[in-house]
Design a protein around this motif. Structure first.
Motif, PDB file in Angstrom:
ATOM      1  N   ARG A 143       6.148   9.445 -12.619  1.00 48.39           N
ATOM      2  CA  ARG A 143       7.487   9.828 -13.935  1.00 48.39           C
ATOM      3  C   ARG A 143       8.594  10.357 -12.936  1.00 48.39           C
ATOM      4  NH1 ARG A 143       3.957  13.645 -17.569  1.00 48.39           N
ATOM      5  NH2 ARG A 143       4.088  14.860 -15.289  1.00 48.39           N
ATOM      6  N   PRO A 144       9.757   9.961 -13.565  1.00 44.95           N
ATOM      7  CA  PRO A 144      10.900  10.646 -12.960  1.00 44.95           C
ATOM      8  C   PRO A 144      11.211  12.101 -12.936  1.00 44.95           C
ATOM      9  CG  PRO A 144      11.710   8.792 -14.444  1.00 44.95           C
ATOM     10  CD  PRO A 144       9.985   8.891 -14.649  1.00 44.95           C
ATOM     11  N   GLU A 145      10.160  12.834 -14.174  1.00 40.22           N
ATOM     12  CA  GLU A 145      10.160  14.037 -14.033  1.00 40.22           C
ATOM     13  C   GLU A 145       9.358  14.917 -12.936  1.00 40.22           C
ATOM     14  OE1 GLU A 145       7.917  12.492 -17.633  1.00 40.22           O
ATOM     15  OE2 GLU A 145       9.563  12.125 -16.446  1.00 40.22           O
ATOM     16  N   ASP A 146       8.321  13.903 -12.416  1.00 40.25           N
ATOM     17  CA  ASP A 146       7.405  14.442 -11.358  1.00 40.25           C
ATOM     18  C   ASP A 146       8.500  14.717 -10.064  1.00 40.25           C
ATOM     19  OD1 ASP A 146       5.473  14.155 -13.340  1.00 40.25           O
ATOM     20  OD2 ASP A 146       4.897  12.072 -12.431  1.00 40.25           O
ATOM     21  N   LEU A 147       9.304  13.508  -9.880  1.00 41.10           N
ATOM     22  CA  LEU A 147      10.111  13.696  -8.650  1.00 41.10           C
ATOM     23  C   LEU A 147      11.015  14.910  -8.712  1.00 41.10           C
ATOM     24  CD1 LEU A 147      10.815  10.227  -7.944  1.00 41.10           C
ATOM     25  CD2 LEU A 147       9.440  11.654  -6.548  1.00 41.10           C
ATOM     26  N   THR A 154       0.141  15.806  -2.311  1.00 38.53           N
ATOM     27  CA  THR A 154       1.463  15.695  -2.016  1.00 38.53           C
ATOM     28  C   THR A 154       2.085  16.829  -1.369  1.00 38.53           C
ATOM     29  OG1 THR A 154       2.398  15.942  -3.768  1.00 38.53           O
ATOM     30  CG2 THR A 154       1.938  13.615  -3.259  1.00 38.53           C
ATOM     31  N   THR A 155       3.037  16.634  -0.362  1.00 41.18           N
ATOM     32  CA  THR A 155       3.826  17.739   0.150  1.00 41.18           C
ATOM     33  C   THR A 155       5.287  17.869  -0.325  1.00 41.18           C
ATOM     34  OG1 THR A 155       4.713  16.757   2.382  1.00 41.18           O
ATOM     35  CG2 THR A 155       2.357  17.673   2.123  1.00 41.18           C
ATOM     36  N   ALA A 156       5.990  18.912  -0.152  1.00 42.41           N
ATOM     37  CA  ALA A 156       7.523  18.778  -0.524  1.00 42.41           C
ATOM     38  C   ALA A 156       8.052  17.737   0.249  1.00 42.41           C
ATOM     39  CB  ALA A 156       7.953  20.006  -0.356  1.00 42.41           C
ATOM     40  N   ARG A 157       7.728  17.465   1.347  1.00 45.63           N
ATOM     41  CA  ARG A 157       8.461  16.374   2.242  1.00 45.63           C
ATOM     42  C   ARG A 157       8.475  15.067   1.579  1.00 45.63           C
ATOM     43  NH1 ARG A 157       9.932  16.803   7.701  1.00 45.63           N
ATOM     44  NH2 ARG A 157       9.843  18.828   8.315  1.00 45.63           N
ATOM     45  N   TYR A 158       7.072  14.898   1.154  1.00 39.63           N
ATOM     46  CA  TYR A 158       6.863  13.547   0.516  1.00 39.63           C
ATOM     47  C   TYR A 158       7.683  13.353  -0.731  1.00 39.63           C
ATOM     48  CZ  TYR A 158       4.365   9.408  -0.466  1.00 39.63           C
ATOM     49  OH  TYR A 158       3.873   7.815  -0.680  1.00 39.63           O
ATOM     50  N   GLN A 159       7.751  14.333  -1.343  1.00 37.53           N
ATOM     51  CA  GLN A 159       8.493  14.331  -2.850  1.00 37.53           C
ATOM     52  C   GLN A 159       9.924  14.026  -2.494  1.00 37.53           C
ATOM     53  OE1 GLN A 159       9.222  18.158  -5.079  1.00 37.53           O
ATOM     54  NE2 GLN A 159       8.384  16.962  -6.944  1.00 37.53           N
ATOM     55  N   LEU A 160      10.271  14.577  -1.492  1.00 36.11           N
ATOM     56  CA  LEU A 160      11.899  14.377  -1.211  1.00 36.11           C
ATOM     57  C   LEU A 160      12.141  13.011  -0.746  1.00 36.11           C
ATOM     58  CD1 LEU A 160      12.708  17.833   0.895  1.00 36.11           C
ATOM     59  CD2 LEU A 160      13.544  17.020  -1.630  1.00 36.11           C
ATOM     60  N   GLN A 161      11.250  12.470   0.113  1.00 32.75           N
ATOM     61  CA  GLN A 161      11.124  11.284   0.745  1.00 32.75           C
ATOM     62  C   GLN A 161      11.185  10.096  -0.368  1.00 32.75           C
ATOM     63  OE1 GLN A 161      11.362  10.473   4.220  1.00 32.75           O
ATOM     64  NE2 GLN A 161      11.513   8.606   3.837  1.00 32.75           N
ATOM     65  N   VAL A 162      10.160  10.405  -1.493  1.00 31.80           N
ATOM     66  CA  VAL A 162      10.140   9.165  -2.465  1.00 31.80           C
ATOM     67  C   VAL A 162      11.361   9.660  -3.454  1.00 31.80           C
ATOM     68  CG1 VAL A 162       8.774   8.529  -4.473  1.00 31.80           C
ATOM     69  CG2 VAL A 162       7.707   9.283  -2.214  1.00 31.80           C
ATOM     70  N   ARG A 163      11.949  10.835  -3.481  1.00 25.80           N
ATOM     71  CA  ARG A 163      13.170  10.791  -4.462  1.00 25.80           C
ATOM     72  C   ARG A 163      14.266  10.262  -3.773  1.00 25.80           C
ATOM     73  NH1 ARG A 163      14.458  17.240  -5.228  1.00 25.80           N
ATOM     74  NH2 ARG A 163      12.455  17.036  -6.185  1.00 25.80           N
ATOM     75  N   ASP A 164      14.318  10.142  -2.319  1.00 21.91           N
ATOM     76  CA  ASP A 164      15.652   9.669  -1.696  1.00 21.91           C
ATOM     77  C   ASP A 164      15.463   8.063  -2.032  1.00 21.91           C
ATOM     78  OD1 ASP A 164      17.863   9.737  -0.053  1.00 21.91           O
ATOM     79  OD2 ASP A 164      16.584   8.656   1.330  1.00 21.91           O
ATOM     80  N   MET A 165      14.213   7.668  -2.208  1.00 22.83           N
ATOM     81  CA  MET A 165      13.930   6.119  -2.107  1.00 22.83           C
ATOM     82  C   MET A 165      13.307   5.688  -3.523  1.00 22.83           C
ATOM     83  SD  MET A 165      14.280   5.110   1.063  1.00 22.83           S
ATOM     84  CE  MET A 165      13.281   3.540   0.964  1.00 22.83           C
ATOM     85  N   ALA A 166      13.762   6.582  -4.470  1.00 24.59           N
ATOM     86  CA  ALA A 166      13.344   6.287  -6.002  1.00 24.59           C
ATOM     87  C   ALA A 166      14.194   5.210  -6.539  1.00 24.59           C
ATOM     88  CB  ALA A 166      13.613   7.515  -6.992  1.00 24.59           C
ATOM     89  N   ALA A 213       0.759  -1.236   0.000  1.00 25.11           N
ATOM     90  CA  ALA A 213      -0.014   0.048  -0.008  1.00 25.11           C
ATOM     91  C   ALA A 213       0.771   1.116   0.123  1.00 25.11           C
ATOM     92  CB  ALA A 213      -0.706   0.128   1.146  1.00 25.11           C
ATOM     93  N   HIS A 214       1.893   1.305   0.795  1.00 20.90           N
ATOM     94  CA  HIS A 214       2.738   2.485   0.971  1.00 20.90           C
ATOM     95  C   HIS A 214       3.488   2.363  -0.372  1.00 20.90           C
ATOM     96  CE1 HIS A 214       2.523   4.293   4.947  1.00 20.90           C
ATOM     97  NE2 HIS A 214       2.103   3.189   5.458  1.00 20.90           N
ATOM     98  N   LEU A 215       3.754   1.339  -0.910  1.00 20.79           N
ATOM     99  CA  LEU A 215       4.671   1.546  -2.278  1.00 20.79           C
ATOM    100  C   LEU A 215       3.833   2.127  -3.319  1.00 20.79           C
ATOM    101  CD1 LEU A 215       7.463   0.555  -3.020  1.00 20.79           C
ATOM    102  CD2 LEU A 215       6.606  -1.374  -4.015  1.00 20.79           C
ATOM    103  N   ALA A 216       2.618   1.642  -3.407  1.00 17.29           N
ATOM    104  CA  ALA A 216       1.404   2.067  -4.243  1.00 17.29           C
ATOM    105  C   ALA A 216       1.308   3.474  -4.172  1.00 17.29           C
ATOM    106  CB  ALA A 216       0.397   1.284  -4.435  1.00 17.29           C
ATOM    107  N   CYS A 217       1.144   3.993  -3.035  1.00 17.40           N
ATOM    108  CA  CYS A 217       0.875   5.591  -2.710  1.00 17.40           C
ATOM    109  C   CYS A 217       2.257   6.275  -3.425  1.00 17.40           C
ATOM    110  CB  CYS A 217       0.744   5.729  -1.156  1.00 17.40           C
ATOM    111  SG  CYS A 217      -0.881   5.236  -0.553  1.00 17.40           S
ATOM    112  N   ALA A 218       3.216   5.972  -3.154  1.00 17.69           N
ATOM    113  CA  ALA A 218       4.225   6.552  -3.720  1.00 17.69           C
ATOM    114  C   ALA A 218       4.516   6.629  -5.181  1.00 17.69           C
ATOM    115  CB  ALA A 218       5.867   5.952  -3.020  1.00 17.69           C
ATOM    116  N   ALA A 219       4.128   5.334  -5.875  1.00 18.01           N
ATOM    117  CA  ALA A 219       4.264   5.371  -7.444  1.00 18.01           C
ATOM    118  C   ALA A 219       3.353   5.981  -7.611  1.00 18.01           C
ATOM    119  CB  ALA A 219       3.896   3.898  -7.470  1.00 18.01           C
TER     120      ALA A 219
END
Length: 294
Positions: A133-137, A238-250, A122-128
């Motif tokens: 797309r890479p450009e979204d991150l 989404t928030t900026a924090r989530y984008q940074l978190q997902v970017r770090d885990m991309a 579920a968490h993986l799917a929320c992030a995906a």
């Protein structure tokens, strides 16, 4: 004979002083204060004058920035970004006391150990679905939007595609009876009811939408999502924090392969679903999920 003691060169002393400015206890306290602000995920810098001033010091004073980074490192935290848009965005290293582990998270939600896989999925799917797309991150201005029902539908489409792949390749679709925990997460998810069955039509916590809703609620409480409405089981941005978190885990292989299933096109920032197609899928590793450690 008179001893001669050379006087210190004032320019040399000034050079040493300029190269290594003294760090005061007050500076250390301010640096720790900045890190503490970063640990309050819902705090917006624009709404707190002290937070804004500490961010300015981090930006303008290299010595203070190094001190704040050192405080974060000592607490087992990774500094993802320090900016007015995200504040001091932090992620917990695997050995940090602040790390949240998928096993602990799942146990708080259910006694069924198999559900750990579902919560991770579920968490993986929320992030995906939030950043397909890479450009979204890469775009700091991008805002992803998800719904609980939309994420559930996304995962179920992925499950159908993975099941079709398994059947085409002649894989055994039934796990060993003495090792249910080894059953692939997608098979568990596909067999689980989407909403459960209650007399008043309430969503069961153990249903797949219940699990997705808990994931979204956790992300909102952690400052990664903002709830925007109740439609479709709950809508979030989404928030900026989530984008940074997902970017770090991309680099998470499971997330990358989930996106490669190609069921999420993006147009205006609102994710939608495509009909299933025959493509390769993924096998989720145990404890796969964001923003957790195994």
């Amino acid at each position: 004979m008179t001893d001669f003691t050379p006087e210190p060169d004032p320019e040399e002393g000034a050079g040493r002083s300029a190269a290594a400015p003294q760090v005061t206890p007050a500076d250390a306290a301010d640096a720790a204060r900045l890190v503490s602000y970063g640990l309050h995920p819902k705090l917006v810098p624009a709404r707190d004058a002290e937070y804004t001033e500490l961010l300015r010091r981090y930006r303008d004073e290299p010595a203070f920035a190094r001190l704040a980074d050192a405080v974060a490192t000592g607490l087992g935290l990774v500094v993802l970004e320090v900016s007015t848009r995200a504040g001091m965005a932090l992620a917990a290293a695997e050995d940090s006391v602040f790390a949240v582990r998928m096993g602990d998270y799942a146990r708080r939600a259910t006694a069924d150990s198999a559900d750990r896989f579902l919560h991770g999925l579920a968490h993986l799917a929320c992030a995906a679905m939030a950043f397909p797309r890479p450009e979204d991150l890469a775009d700091d201005g991008y805002i992803g939007r998800i719904t609980v029902n939309g994420v559930d539908s996304f995962v179920r489409q992925a499950c159908r595609k993975l099941e079709e792949r398994a059947e085409a390749e002649g894989e055994n679709t039934d796990p060993a009876t003495d090792a249910p925990s080894l059953e692939a997460a997608w098979r568990v998810y596909a067999r689980r009811s989407a909403t459960g069955a209650t007399k008043d039509a309430r969503r069961l916590a153990g249903s797949t939408t219940g699990i997705v809703a808990k994931a979204a609620s956790f992300l909102a409480d952690s400052g990664f999502l903002q709830r925007t409405g109740d439609d479709a089981g709950g809508t979030y941005r989404t928030t900026a924090r989530y984008q940074l978190q997902v970017r770090d885990m991309a680099g998470n292989a499971a997330m990358a392969e989930l996106l490669e299933l190609g069921v999420v096109p993006v147009s205006d920032g609102t994710a939608s679903l495509l009909p299933p197609r025959d493509e390769d899928g993924l096998d989720l590793a145990p404890d796969a999920g964001l923003p957790f450690h195994s």
